[in-house]
Scaffold this motif. Structure first.
Motif, PDB file in Angstrom:
ATOM      1  N   VAL A 192      -5.690   2.490  -7.777  1.00 43.88           N
ATOM      2  CA  VAL A 192      -5.650   1.320  -7.903  1.00 43.88           C
ATOM      3  C   VAL A 192      -7.413   1.546  -8.389  1.00 43.88           C
ATOM      4  O   VAL A 192      -7.898   2.167  -7.906  1.00 43.88           O
ATOM      5  N   GLU A 193      -7.488   0.443  -9.105  1.00 43.95           N
ATOM      6  CA  GLU A 193      -9.189   0.182  -9.127  1.00 43.95           C
ATOM      7  C   GLU A 193     -10.024  -0.779  -8.556  1.00 43.95           C
ATOM      8  O   GLU A 193     -10.473  -0.120  -7.850  1.00 43.95           O
TER       9      GLU A 193
ATOM     10  N   LYS B  51      -7.012  -6.546   2.872  1.00 48.56           N
ATOM     11  CA  LYS B  51      -5.206  -5.536   3.701  1.00 48.56           C
ATOM     12  C   LYS B  51      -6.168  -3.697   3.833  1.00 48.56           C
ATOM     13  O   LYS B  51      -6.336  -4.029   4.452  1.00 48.56           O
ATOM     14  N   GLN B  52      -5.829  -3.599   2.275  1.00 46.32           N
ATOM     15  CA  GLN B  52      -6.369  -1.875   1.954  1.00 46.32           C
ATOM     16  C   GLN B  52      -7.643  -1.803   2.612  1.00 46.32           C
ATOM     17  O   GLN B  52      -7.421  -0.957   2.738  1.00 46.32           O
TER      18      GLN B  52
ATOM     19  N   LYS C  68     -12.687   7.630  -4.487  1.00 46.91           N
ATOM     20  CA  LYS C  68     -11.727   8.655  -3.677  1.00 46.91           C
ATOM     21  C   LYS C  68      -9.985   7.779  -3.522  1.00 46.91           C
ATOM     22  O   LYS C  68      -8.942   8.953  -4.264  1.00 46.91           O
ATOM     23  N   TYR C  69     -10.213   7.907  -2.410  1.00 46.88           N
ATOM     24  CA  TYR C  69      -9.327   6.810  -1.538  1.00 46.88           C
ATOM     25  C   TYR C  69      -8.404   5.655  -2.825  1.00 46.88           C
ATOM     26  O   TYR C  69      -7.539   5.584  -3.629  1.00 46.88           O
TER      27      TYR C  69
ATOM     28  N   GLU D 153       0.551  -1.113   0.458  1.00 45.48           N
ATOM     29  CA  GLU D 153      -0.341   0.237  -0.153  1.00 45.48           C
ATOM     30  C   GLU D 153       1.009   1.014  -0.085  1.00 45.48           C
ATOM     31  O   GLU D 153       0.877   2.447  -0.562  1.00 45.48           O
ATOM     32  N   ASP D 154       2.030   1.230   0.841  1.00 48.27           N
ATOM     33  CA  ASP D 154       2.811   2.279   0.518  1.00 48.27           C
ATOM     34  C   ASP D 154       3.914   2.389  -0.990  1.00 48.27           C
ATOM     35  O   ASP D 154       4.336   3.983  -1.122  1.00 48.27           O
TER      36      ASP D 154
END
Length: 282
Positions: free
Chosen positions: A246-247, A252-253, A239-240, A195-196
């Motif tokens: 990413v689609e 986890k995200q 929006k996030y 994610e980072d």
């Protein structure tokens, strides 16, 4: 007020008058009465505990047609019932060591539906309606007041315990969130997109954090009458995901998003959550 019918002579009487009826009209007979509303029979002192009965609406409602009445809320009746619970609790509690006269007074009070809850009115009531001497009335009231204060203290202690548990749970959650944010990122497989890594890159390639308060306020402000919580979550999720380039979010995200969403919504002073609706705070 509950009314009873004497099953011996057929005469009707209010609840407080039942004992007098069996001392005069049906003297020497065992108490045998039936409630005029629910038609239930009571023998001996069983009728004393029958303090509340079905209403007229319930009695005549057509249950066969599926019609169920909705009883109106009566706060005064609820308070009176709580008051009667105190009287019953005193009779069941051996702590008070009641004399025979005082116990007899409490037994009589059980059969009355409108016992006053103020000292002056109580003493006047038992003096006029029950012919209770003033000294005995004061003794009875002192015991009632003691039990009432004991119940109030117990209730306050219970509320304090519940509040303390909520505060402790909130502090624990805040500590866990702080530890999670301060913990160093774990090493991940090169094949697994982190994610980072996918994070929070702007269009010009410069890393930046997702502005949760601003995005939340922006979405809610566009809806003058407020927006449903689930709809707000879906809009912010889009929006996030766009911010992470990413689609679809990984499992986890998605979990992290939901956790941050709930937290940021609580911290947003400019927003107000009313049930399932989120509005701009007035």
């Amino acid at each position: 007020m509950v009314f009873f019918t004497c099953n011996i002579c057929g005469e009707s009487a209010k609840k407080p008058a039942v004992e007098k009826h069996y001392q005069t009209r049906c003297r020497g007979k065992d108490i045998n009465v039936s409630c005029m509303d629910c038609l239930k029979d009571f023998y001996g002192q069983e009728y004393v505990a029958h303090t509340k009965c079905i209403s007229e609406a319930q009695k005549y409602a057509s249950q066969s047609q599926g019609f169920a009445t909705k009883e109106p809320r009566n706060k005064n009746a609820q308070k009176q019932e709580s008051w009667m619970d105190i009287i019953r609790a005193i009779l069941d509690n051996s702590e008070y060591k009641l004399s025979s006269d005082v116990r007899s007074a409490f037994v009589k009070l059980q059969s009355v539906d409108n016992v006053p809850r103020k000292k002056a009115k109580f003493e006047n009531f038992v003096g006029n309606c029950m012919r209770m001497p003033h000294r005995q009335a004061s003794q009875v009231w002192d015991i009632l007041e003691k039990e009432l204060n004991k119940m109030k203290d117990a209730k306050q202690a219970e509320l304090a315990r519940i509040k303390a548990e909520k505060v402790a749970a909130l502090q624990k959650q805040q500590k866990e969130d702080a530890e999670e944010e301060e913990a160093p990122p774990k090493k991940k497989s090169k094949l697994e997109p982190t994610e980072d890594a996918a994070t929070e890159e702007s269009a010009n390639g410069v890393s930046s954090d997702f502005d949760w308060p601003a995005q939340l306020t922006k979405i809610v402000t566009k809806q003058p009458d407020g927006i449903f919580l689930e709809k707000l979550r879906k809009k912010l999720l889009k929006k996030y995901a766009k911010h992470l380039s990413v689609e679809d979010l990984s499992e986890k995200q998605a979990k992290k998003f939901q956790k941050r969403f709930d937290k940021q919504l609580k911290l947003a002073d400019s927003l107000q959550v009313d049930g399932d609706l989120v509005k701009v705070a007035s």
